[in-house]
Structures are given as structure tokens and as C-alpha cells.
Write an enzyme that holds these catalytic residues in place. Structure first.
Site, PDB file in Angstrom:
ATOM      1  N   GLU A  69      -0.528 -34.559 -42.451  1.00 55.18           N
ATOM      2  CA  GLU A  69       0.528 -34.940 -43.396  1.00 55.18           C
ATOM      3  C   GLU A  69       0.165 -34.314 -44.736  1.00 55.18           C
ATOM      4  OE1 GLU A  69       0.896 -39.234 -43.965  1.00 55.18           O
ATOM      5  OE2 GLU A  69       1.422 -38.860 -46.060  1.00 55.18           O
TER       6      GLU A  69
ATOM      7  N   ARG B 125       2.372 -34.218 -53.602  1.00 52.73           N
ATOM      8  CA  ARG B 125       1.795 -34.624 -54.885  1.00 52.73           C
ATOM      9  C   ARG B 125       1.333 -33.418 -55.662  1.00 52.73           C
ATOM     10  NH1 ARG B 125      -2.233 -39.300 -52.541  1.00 52.73           N
ATOM     11  NH2 ARG B 125      -0.701 -39.969 -51.024  1.00 52.73           N
TER      12      ARG B 125
ATOM     13  N   LYS C  28       4.817 -47.140 -42.105  1.00 47.14           N
ATOM     14  CA  LYS C  28       3.483 -47.007 -42.683  1.00 47.14           C
ATOM     15  C   LYS C  28       3.130 -48.350 -43.327  1.00 47.14           C
ATOM     16  CE  LYS C  28       1.147 -44.370 -46.315  1.00 47.14           C
ATOM     17  NZ  LYS C  28       1.063 -43.081 -46.990  1.00 47.14           N
TER      18      LYS C  28
HETATM   19  C1  3PG Z   1      -1.777 -41.950 -48.648  1.00 52.61           C
HETATM   20  O1  3PG Z   1      -1.439 -41.178 -49.454  1.00 52.61           O
HETATM   21  O2  3PG Z   1      -1.151 -42.190 -47.608  1.00 52.61           O
HETATM   22  C2  3PG Z   1      -3.010 -42.677 -48.917  1.00 52.61           C
HETATM   23  O3  3PG Z   1      -3.427 -42.407 -50.221  1.00 52.61           O
HETATM   24  C3  3PG Z   1      -4.079 -42.328 -47.977  1.00 52.61           C
HETATM   25  O4  3PG Z   1      -4.953 -43.330 -48.119  1.00 52.61           O
HETATM   26  P1  3PG Z   1      -6.517 -43.045 -48.189  1.00 52.61           P
HETATM   27  O5  3PG Z   1      -6.660 -41.915 -49.188  1.00 52.61           O
HETATM   28  O6  3PG Z   1      -7.109 -44.334 -48.702  1.00 52.61           O
HETATM   29  O7  3PG Z   1      -6.954 -42.688 -46.818  1.00 52.61           O
END
Ligand code: 3PG
Length: 212
Positions: free
Chosen positions: A39, A43, A127
Site C-alpha cells: 500500500e 502522503r 481498516k
Molecule cells: C497507516 O498509515 O496505515 C499506519 O500509519 C500504519 O501504521 P504503522 O505505521 O503503525 O504500522
């Protein structure tokens, strides 16, 4: 491809890619670790370019677009070749355009009201974010209780790592886990593909042991 097919391996690597040139080696590093789902979060300015590059060069990996906050970003993601989308929350505008374009989308939820709204908007794979901050696996189990019969499935994400995987995978309503720990921004910036491959192989091993 339908939503389930992207989640078959039960792990989604959430990646923040600053430089488009890093996208293909990163996808290859994940594949070398046995994972075929990434994914790429919207950003960074390089998100759409990274998705397009991976689609073009690394056909064995499924590519989603993450952090989709607006309808416009959904359109950009589809234009770049994303095969599915993920959002940290539940936006009607995002859901509407995704449904209109027949684009598999996993919106973010945390409360029962949000789950109900997501179901109303046609989403079945949600999610659960930010998972660890909002009660972790116990909160998810409690949330799954009243919704199990609806067929809803969750993708817990946020603060999860390899050690926490088995607890989440044991919940029948968990389709897959999302996380960035295999491909932290720092490792990508350092082009530490070897380390990313080994951090990917570890959860893949755990997942195959859980399946037995
Ligand atoms: C996301 O963007 O889905 C989350 O920030 C991922 O979470 P993590 O960085 O804590 O794994």
C-alpha cells in the site's frame, strides 16, 4: 480482482515513499521476502509515480493506494494504476467515487457507528485504525461480536509488529494485518533492501505457521 484477492496473504505493507526511484527496489525487496501486497500512501508527492512505476515494472505485486482522504486522490490513485485503496477514516465522498469507479476500497473505522455507516456505504473490508492505540486485539474482538454475521472483515493497522501478529490473526473476522514496520521510512531512505526483505520474511513465516 476483488477485495479478498489482495488480502490473501494476510499482510499489507504500508509504505511511505519519498523518491519514486525507491518504489521498484522496495517492491522487489518485499517480494523477495515473500509478500505480494503493498500500500503506497498518498502522503508524499511521489505516491502516484511510485504506484505507476511498481505496476509497470513489478507485475507480481498487488499495489494499493493508502491515505486516500479525498475523492480527487481516489481519481489520482486509479489513474496511476492502483488496484485498491485504503483510507484512515470513513469519507462519503471517497466511498462514492470508489463505488462509482468499481474500485475496491478499505475505509478506516474504530467505533460501532462507523462500522454501521461503512456497511451502509457498501464496504465489507474495513481498516481498524489505529489498532493498538484504540484497544488492540481486545477492542477488535468486542467490535467484531455484533458484526460477525454481517460478513464484515477487518484489517487492523497501526502500531502492529510481527510479535503481535498471531493474536490478531486468531480473530476470525481479521482478513489481513497492515503495517509499516517491514519498510520503515528510514530503511527505505537508506535503501536497506536486504533488511526490508528480512523484516518481511519474518511475518510471512509467522503467518504460514498460523495457517497450519
Ligand atoms: C497507516 O498509515 O496505515 C499506519 O500509519 C500504519 O501504521 P504503522 O505505521 O503503525 O504500522
Amino acid at each position: 480482482m476483488n477485495a479478498e484477492s489482495f488480502l490473501k496473504q494476510r499482510l499489507v505493507c504500508v509504505a511511505v515513499i519519498d523518491k519514486v526511484d525507491d518504489a521498484v527496489p522496495l517492491a522487489e525487496a518485499l517480494l523477495a521476502g515473500g509478500l505480494n501486497c503493498i500500500e503506497v500512501t498518498f502522503r508524499t508527492a511521489g505516491a502516484a509515480g511510485s504506484i505507476a512505476a511498481i505496476r509497470e515494472k513489478v507485475s507480481q505485486i498487488s499495489v494499493g493506494a493508502g491515505t486516500l482522504l479525498t475523492a480527487e486522490q481516489v481519481k489520482q490513485a486509479i489513474g496511476a494504476g492502483a488496484q485498491f485503496g485504503v483510507s484512515p477514516g470513513l469519507s462519503e465522498a471517497v466511498m462514492e467515487i470508489a463505488n462509482e469507479r468499481d474500485f475496491p476500497i478499505f475505509p478506516g473505522v474504530i467505533t460501532p457507528t462507523e462500522v454501521m455507516r461503512a456497511l451502509d456505504l457498501g464496504a465489507k473490508h474495513l481498516k481498524f485504525f489505529p489498532a493498538e492505540t484504540f484497544g488492540g486485539v481486545n477492542a477488535l474482538k468486542a467490535l467484531a461480536g455484533p458484526f460477525g454475521h454481517t460478513g464484515v472483515k477487518f484489517i487492523p493497522t497501526g502500531g502492529i509488529n510481527a510479535a503481535l501478529l498471531p493474536n490478531y490473526l486468531a480473530v476470525p473476522q481479521v482478513a489481513a494485518i497492515g503495517g509499516s514496520w517491514m519498510a520503515e521510512k528510514k530503511l527505505v531512505a537508506e535503501k536497506n533492501w536486504k533488511q526490508i526483505t528480512s523484516l518481511t520474511a519474518e511475518p510471512m513465516k509467522i503467518i504460514s505457521a498460523v495457517k497450519i
